[in-house]
Design a protein around this motif. Structure first.
Motif, short mmCIF file in Angstrom:
data_model
loop_
_atom_site.label_atom_id
_atom_site.label_comp_id
_atom_site.label_asym_id
_atom_site.label_seq_id
_atom_site.Cartn_x
_atom_site.Cartn_y
_atom_site.Cartn_z
N LYS A 97 21.59 58.63 -20.36
CA LYS A 97 20.59 59.75 -19.84
C LYS A 97 19.98 60.76 -20.64
O LYS A 97 18.91 61.31 -20.17
CB LYS A 97 21.49 60.32 -18.59
N ILE A 156 17.12 59.54 -22.55
CA ILE A 156 15.94 59.46 -21.67
C ILE A 156 15.40 60.88 -21.24
O ILE A 156 14.29 60.86 -21.41
CB ILE A 156 16.58 58.62 -20.40
N ALA A 157 16.10 61.64 -21.23
CA ALA A 157 15.72 62.90 -20.63
C ALA A 157 15.02 63.61 -21.90
O ALA A 157 13.56 64.03 -21.62
CB ALA A 157 16.80 63.78 -20.23
N MET A 192 13.41 61.98 -24.15
CA MET A 192 12.04 61.00 -24.16
C MET A 192 11.16 61.47 -23.37
O MET A 192 9.98 61.46 -23.92
CB MET A 192 12.59 59.66 -24.04
N THR A 193 11.58 61.80 -22.10
CA THR A 193 10.47 62.11 -21.08
C THR A 193 9.89 63.27 -21.38
O THR A 193 8.54 63.49 -20.92
CB THR A 193 11.11 62.48 -19.49
N GLY A 230 8.74 63.94 -24.45
CA GLY A 230 8.04 63.84 -25.63
C GLY A 230 8.82 64.20 -26.81
O GLY A 230 8.25 64.14 -27.96
N LYS A 240 19.02 49.13 -17.10
CA LYS A 240 17.62 49.62 -16.63
C LYS A 240 17.18 50.96 -17.57
O LYS A 240 16.23 50.89 -18.21
CB LYS A 240 17.54 50.27 -15.23
N LEU A 288 14.24 51.00 -20.33
CA LEU A 288 13.25 52.13 -20.37
C LEU A 288 13.06 52.60 -21.76
O LEU A 288 12.01 52.85 -22.21
CB LEU A 288 13.59 53.29 -19.48
N MET A 303 11.37 49.99 -24.16
CA MET A 303 9.93 49.87 -23.82
C MET A 303 9.27 51.02 -24.64
O MET A 303 8.01 50.89 -25.29
CB MET A 303 9.55 50.11 -22.38
N ASN A 304 9.92 52.12 -24.70
CA ASN A 304 9.09 53.36 -25.27
C ASN A 304 9.01 53.27 -26.81
O ASN A 304 8.19 53.57 -27.50
CB ASN A 304 9.72 54.53 -24.93
N ARG A 343 9.80 41.36 -16.78
CA ARG A 343 8.78 42.65 -16.74
C ARG A 343 9.14 43.50 -17.99
O ARG A 343 8.02 43.82 -18.71
CB ARG A 343 9.41 43.52 -15.45
N ARG A 396 5.83 45.85 -26.94
CA ARG A 396 4.55 45.19 -27.39
C ARG A 396 4.60 45.03 -29.00
O ARG A 396 4.00 45.69 -29.79
CB ARG A 396 3.44 46.43 -27.40
N LYS A 415 -0.06 41.44 -19.05
CA LYS A 415 0.30 42.13 -20.05
C LYS A 415 0.43 41.45 -21.68
O LYS A 415 -0.02 41.91 -22.60
CB LYS A 415 1.88 42.41 -20.05
N ASP A 437 -2.98 41.32 -22.77
CA ASP A 437 -3.20 42.44 -23.69
C ASP A 437 -2.98 42.48 -25.26
O ASP A 437 -3.69 42.99 -25.97
CB ASP A 437 -2.85 43.51 -22.69
#
Lengths: 418, 941
Positions: free
Chosen positions: B35, B38-39, B41-42, B44, B67, B71, B74-75, B108, B114, B147, B150
């Motif tokens: 957590k 993630i915090a 990361m949000t 930046g 989850k 997250l 993906m980043n 998903r 990518r 996706k 792309d």
């Protein structure tokens, strides 16, 4: 589709970013800041900004800018609607949509955003479904979680997601079954100098709070449904029934939601419940002026007009105001030049009046503009359009619910020109 | 206990501490650590260094932790591709999980990573998920195809995912249908020519059924997709409209606007006599008005679209003027748009209300808004003739307020009113002159000077007034200088006796002391006119001006029709076709409204018909998408007086030597009236009209002979006998009266007889395909050849080739199959109706961004301009206009390709120079090079 989202506060800090495709650098927001600077007022930032490689579509809500980045041709309304939905969800989850609330719950925010959008396509935006996927934070739950080690993410498939009624989850159970409807009407009006109505319409909504077990099927009928000729419906309403019988028939979502919104506009239908007598004048070369405003009740259908507040944006040249109010209290903010008069209830025997002297900057020319008066008021127990609910029937379930309807009329954008 | 604790930094080694926590044995501690990551990361912060530690937490049965790790993945997967591959196994395993939520989540997330290496592993799980029994998984997988496309389009095509996706349109679950449509639409956007969304009545029916049952977002995708469908007749159009209409009552404004788009488009096909047509018109008004009570951002987009709708179908909102009245606390961008629409809706019936409102607005605080309101009053005067008088008096009232910017705006619009109603309101000039000193903006000064010059005979002290402006001539802006020059010349022509000195002064200021070429040139023209023939000068300078009309601020009808097809999109916000601005719209797909059926009306609906009669004979600047309240003063600058032809004045050349060659440029097509030095001796007779500037640009005599077909190159050997077991093929391409053919010579150089010929083309850029089978009637004996003309069409399948004009051909005979490729000259694709209207040409030229312009040199070509244009016309390159600039001939040409791409060309020919300069503008710039090659081939043969 929606590429990224940046949340920016009023002082220009990006305090949250989320990317659904590749990462877009924060520097793209510079174009937004540029536009913001140009607009001076936060409300005036244009919602669609083009930059060399992206488009920025933004909304401004609760002192936060929601700035989304898109790269291809996307319907802007789609994006704006979605952003408002995001803000609504935050409001719903955290009780307020503020920077502190978002920062306090940053992980939930991130999980929510991930659930709401996939590759830029909206995924789950109904609050009922989201709440099944991600439980809203409560003090109790976080204590329990930290003891038991369980999480606030649901691990079952949200039942509503796939059914034909995606807005309702299965297995709802209440001990007290109740259904309440609030008919709220707001009058938008422009009244000109002489007191005649330039423009008036009623924006009405029926907000519902429905706590019923199982799968209730409701129908709501009106005494005078013909008033409603321009209506927007919640997806749960069966359009065909409405077309043929003018009855709202629906399986409701669980909890609070907006059932319909409607507009009543033909002018003769709109009663204007208050009148304002005003005299605002500035004298040439004396750097002073007079201010005299009286508010009185008009077509109020015998109900009391209460919660009356008047706000006026005075011209820049106004330095100070020396006024006496026969009722309520007034404040004048010399920085923003906003005069606020909190009147309260209007009693027809003794009309509230506010009058006195306006002091202008010495030497400044007489202000040209005539300040508009913005009036707020409330009338309980009345829907000014005359709309009345006839009855509510429930099918599909056996129990007997508590039912209730409340009416209220408010001023929306109610402006009196002087 | 809130998440803000995750932001507090402790001492120095934050990353180090997190690392330790991530590797902790305690589950709870791990989760807290993720957590925190993630915090960070949000906001930046770069926490990519923790990648391996976070990925290690992935193998868990705790859904929340999973989850969170997803997250994170993906980043950062992009920056750590090698590490990301470690996660693949977990993904593949999760795709088989019994819980559909986990299956969907896995598929998903995989799509969001990518990294090329990972996408390879994604294919199998994705294929399974697309056919999953659970619709939730299917709909997630549908998006995943988009996706993947792309990231790696080729892979998606090779794996056949596109077909699976198309099948999903017929899925039983409406949400799956909606997502499949959304995914296909997104893919189609990058593949404009592919027929991904090939709609037919059956699939339309499926979509309409799904429309009623899917979520609001799904409805938007489906409606946008429906809008691209072309119903086969008015019946079908009506039945679709009937099923779409209920969407107008949706609470989501984007659904409403998409429905409006479908209805506006299909309405075009309905006959106006139909009852249903009237019903539909009535149904459209309330939802549009309702959009205006939403949040200001929504209002803004709605207003931009309503602006288009009221231009196309003013009848829809004609009774709803009041909802556009401005509230003082509307944001400025909403105010300005409302004002725009108010003027568009202004009519005799409501003008009193509108004027009262506008006057109210003119006393508001916001300067921009006040200015626009004042201008709006002027627009009303021009639009509604009956109100002109009232407007003028309103403006005069406003001038009395003496608020500086109000006065200046008022003067600018009063000038426009004079242009519309000459000799009607000149009594107000005196009032205007009183405010002369307070004008400090160039536009207002220029307007005032124009008024003084135009009505010099009624203003006693006109010379003094103009003289006072002249003192600061050098400090004025060009706009004002030009006006001042013209005004003084007008004054001189009206009152020659007192103003000689003044006119000389201004002419010498303009010609000798200015660096501005426009000013100098205009000075020279006047000077020459005045010194050669004052009578002609009078007729030119004081000629009657064309009246201005309100149509100048309407959007040009073809553009408007295209924009109607884009209601609700960015294009509708910018009022430009998407090709003009959307980056990455790789191909040019022009949408157009369907033609009306079942009535005797012309395809163009009558209310959009000619964009204004006056504009037609005044081919000057047509502000295609100009601001409604745009300035009309420039019109005067751009529209040199369209004088009646001057009765052959004789010009004494001696007097005009000072002019040099600069004049010709301005004189446009009149072939060198003032020929410079060489033949100055003899007086020249001047026939053609003077000073029609741009107007003449397009005055070209159309007498260009049409040849029977376009240029045909000699045959070349395409397939040498060596490579084809004795079969030699040579050939060329030709185009004759609209049909393309491939002329072949087949020669048998082998020892055996050849028979059973057949030919096939590979997919190519323009869809060229044989229109008939290759027919060789008799078997081909050794050493015999046969000539065949194979007709071609352009309805084959399309694939972009490199080079663009590459054509791959397979020829079969009884011996074998042979392949060769050849390049076809692009001019066989130039169609016969490639002549563009002049107006269109001008508008399109301006509309195509400058980046799309390419220049080429055509060397060693000794033809003159007329020969060039007749030669090119033979190959369907049409000369639209010709003009002569400084001795060079400029040809403006257009051509159209079989697939509807327009190419505009400007060809510059200098008489003494065998090199021509060719500038090409096209919305699909990649064809330019091949068009140039075509030019070169045609001209040199």
């Amino acid at each position: 589709m929606i590429h990224s989202l940046f949340l920016i506060n009023c002082s220009g800090d990006i305090f949250l970013e989320k990317h659904w495709k590749s990462v877009v650098s924060q520097s793209v927001c510079d174009y937004f800041f540029e536009a913001q600077e140009k607009a001076i007022d936060v409300e005036n930032v244009p919602p669609v900004i083009s930059t060399p490689h992206h488009y920025l579509i933004s909304i401004y809500r609760d002192k936060i800018f929601f700035v989304s980045v898109i790269q291809t041709e996307v319907p802007p309304l789609f994006v704006i609607e979605f952003l408002h939905r995001v803000a609504d969800t935050f409001q719903d989850y955290f009780g307020e949509c503020s920077e502190t609330a978002i920062k306090d719950n940053v992980v939930i925010v991130y999980e929510l955003l991930e659930e709401m959008l996939d590759n830029g396509f909206p995924l789950a935006t109904e609050s009922n479904i989201l709440k099944e996927l991600i439980k809203p934070p409560t003090i109790l739950r976080s204590v329990v979680n930290s003891i038991t080690g369980s999480s606030n993410v649901g691990d079952t498939l949200p039942t509503g997601q796939l059914s034909n009624i995606p807005w309702r989850r299965a297995g709802v159970k209440y001990t007290n079954n109740e259904a309440y409807f609030d008919v709220v009407e707001e009058i938008d009006a422009i009244i000109d100098k002489s007191g005649s109505t330039v423009f008036a319409e009623i924006q009405g909504v029926i907000d519902s709070c429905i706590k019923l077990s199982g799968m209730p099927d409701l129908s709501l009928s009106f005494m005078n449904p013909r008033l409603l000729d321009d209506v927007s419906f919640h997806p749960c309403i069966r359009f065909k029934r409405w077309e043929s019988e003018r009855v709202l028939s629906f399986i409701p979502p669980d909890g609070n939601f907006r059932l319909i919104s409607y507009r009543v506009s033909s002018q003769n239908l709109v009663a204007i419940p208050v009148y304002v007598k005003h005299m605002i004048s500035f004298k040439e070369n004396t750097s002073s002026g007079r201010f005299d405003v009286t508010i009185g009740p008009k077509q109020n259908m015998g109900k009391t007009v209460e919660g009356v507040v008047m706000t006026v944006h005075m011209p820049k040249a106004v330095l100070n105001m020396n006024l006496t109010a026969t009722q309520g209290s007034y404040t004048f903010d010399p920085v923003t030049k906003v005069l606020t008069w909190d009147v309260g209830k209007i009693t027809p025997q003794k009309l509230p009046n506010l009058k006195g002297i306006v002091n202008l900057q010495s030497g400044a020319p007489k202000p040209e503009e005539n300040p508009s008066l913005n009036i707020q008021f409330k009338i309980q127990q009345l829907a000014i359009s005359g709309l009345k609910v006839n009855r509510l029937d429930m099918y599909g379930e056996k129990y007997k619910p508590f039912k209730g309807v409340k009416y209220i009329t408010k001023a929306g954008k109610f402006q009196v020109r002087t | 206990m809130t998440d803000s604790k995750y932001f507090t930094t402790t001492k120095k080694g934050e990353i180090f501490e997190l690392k330790a926590e991530l590797n902790s044995d305690k589950k709870e501690k791990k989760k807290e650590a993720v957590k925190k990551v993630i915090a960070s990361m949000t906001v930046g912060k770069d926490v990519s260094a923790l990648f391996p530690d976070v990925v290690n937490c992935m193998q868990t049965d705790n859904l929340e932790l999973k989850k969170l790790v997803y997250l994170y993945l993906m980043n950062y997967a992009k920056s750590q591709p090698d590490m990301a591959i470690m996660a693949v196994n977990t993904f593949v395993k999760d795709c088989e999980d019994p819980n559909p939520l986990i299956r969907a989540l896995a598929v998903r997330t995989m799509g969001c990573i990518r990294v090329d290496k990972i996408t390879e592993y994604l294919c199998e799980p994705l294929r399974k998920c697309l056919k999953d029994e659970d619709p939730y998984v299917r709909k997630t997988a549908a998006v995943c195809v988009a996706k993947l496309h792309d990231i790696n389009a080729q892979l998606v095509e090779d794996q056949g995912f596109l077909d699976t996706l198309k099948d999903l349109i017929s899925d039983s679950n409406p949400m799956v249908v909606a997502n499949a449509v959304a995914a296909l639409s997104e893919i189609a956007e990058s593949h404009p020519s592919s027929n991904l969304l090939d709609l037919n009545p059956q699939s339309i029916n499926k979509l309409l059924t799904a429309l009623n049952e899917c979520t609001e977002w799904g409805q938007i995708f489906i409606l946008d997709c429906l809008a691209n469908y072309m119903p086969k007749d008015d019946r079908e159009a009506q039945s679709i409209c009937e099923r779409v209409t209920p969407r107008l009552s949706h609470a989501n404004s984007a659904v409403v606007l998409s429905a409006v788009k479908v209805l506006m488009k299909f309405m075009e096909m309905l006959s106006k006599d139909l009852d249903y047509y009237g019903t539909l018109l009535k149904k459209l008004a309330p939802p549009l008005v309702t959009l205006l009570s939403a949040e200001p951002e929504l209002q803004y987009v709605a207003l931009r679209n309503i602006n288009l709708i009221v231009q196309k179908r003013p009848e829809i909102l004609k009774h709803e003027m009041k909802v556009f009245f401005v509230k003082y606390n509307d944001p400025i961008y909403v105010k300005l748009e409302k004002l725009d629409i108010m003027i568009r809706l202004a009519s005799q019936a409501n003008i009193a209300q509108v004027l009262a409102e506008l006057k109210e607005y003119a006393t508001e605080v916001d300067v921009d808004f006040v200015r626009k309101a004042v201008r709006a009053i002027g627009r009303c005067a021009i639009k509604v003739e009956q109100s002109a008088e009232r407007c003028v008096s309103t403006l005069l009232d406003l001038i009395q307020t003496k608020v500086n910017y109000v006065v200046q705006e008022a003067i600018v619009v009063i000038k426009d009113i004079f242009r519309k109603y000459p000799n009607k309101y000149e009594s107000v000039i005196a009032t205007l002159c009183e405010n002369l000193d307070s004008l400090d903006e160039p536009e207002a000064r220029a307007a005032m000077i124009w008024i003084v010059g135009e009505y010099a005979e009624r203003i006693d002290n006109a010379d003094e007034l103009l003289e006072s402006f002249l003192e600061g001539f050098h400090d004025e802006s060009t706009q004002v200088q030009l006006q001042l020059l013209t005004a003084i010349v007008k004054l001189f022509l009206k009152k020659p006796t007192e103003t000689q000195e003044l006119v000389q002064q201004v002419l010498s200021l303009a010609t000798q002391e200015s660096d501005n070429p426009d000013l100098r040139d205009r000075g020279y023209i006047y000077w020459r006119l005045l010194s050669t023939d004052p009578v002609a000068a009078k007729e030119v300078v004081l000629a009657e001006k064309p009246l201005i009309s309100e149509e100048t601020d309407l959007i040009e009808p073809t553009l408007l029709d295209e924009l109607i097809c884009y209601i609700g999109t960015l294009a509708s916000v910018y009022h430009k076709p998407p090709s003009a601005f959307v980056e990455g719209s790789r191909g040019v797909m022009h949408k157009s409204l369907p033609p009306r059926m079942g009535s005797d009306e012309s395809p163009e609906s009558p209310d959009t018909a000619p964009s204004g009669g006056p504009a037609a004979d005044q081919p000057s600047v047509i502000p295609t998408q100009g601001d409604l309240l745009g300035d009309l003063l420039n019109l005067h600058l751009g529209t040199p007086v369209s004088a009646p032809p001057v009765a052959t004045p004789t010009v004494q050349m001696g007097a005009v030597d000072l002019l040099g060659g600069g004049l010709d440029a301005l004189m446009g097509g009149s072939d060198g009236i003032f020929v410079p030095a060489p033949n100055t001796a003899a007086p020249t007779n001047v026939g053609p009209p003077l000073g029609t500037g741009l107007g003449d640009l397009f005055d070209l005599t159309g007498g260009v002979g049409t040849l029977s077909g376009s240029y045909v190159a000699p045959k070349t050997v395409w397939l040498p006998a060596m490579k084809a077991k004795g079969l030699e093929i040579s050939g060329t391409f030709s185009r004759q009266v609209g049909s393309i053919s491939m002329d072949l010579v087949l020669t048998n150089k082998a020892l055996q007889v050849m028979s059973d010929f057949a030919i096939q083309f590979n997919r190519n850029s323009f869809g060229l395909a044989p229109a008939a089978p290759l027919q060789v009637h008799a078997p081909l004996a050794p050493n015999q050849s046969v000539e065949i003309s194979l007709p071609l069409n352009t309805v084959g399948s399309v694939m972009k080739m490199d080079p663009l004009n590459n054509l791959q051909v397979a020829v079969k005979n009884n011996i074998d199959v042979f392949y060769f490729s050849t390049l076809y000259p692009l001019h066989i694709l130039f169609v016969e109706d490639g002549k563009m209207e002049r107006q269109m040409f001008l508008a399109t030229w301006k509309d195509i961004p400058n980046e799309n312009e390419t220049q080429f040199q055509i060397k060693d070509c000794s033809l003159n301009a007329d020969a060039v244009s007749s030669k090119l016309q033979g190959s369907n390159i049409f000369t639209i206009a010709k003009r002569n600039v400084e001795g060079q001939d400029m040809l403006y040409q257009s051509l159209k390709l079989t697939n509807g791409i327009w190419v505009l060309a400007e060809l510059r020919i200098q008489p003494s120079n065998p090199s021509f300069t060719l500038s090409l503008k096209c919305r699909a710039p990649e064809v330019s090079q091949y068009v140039y090659q075509a030019y070169e081939t045609i001209l040199k043969n």
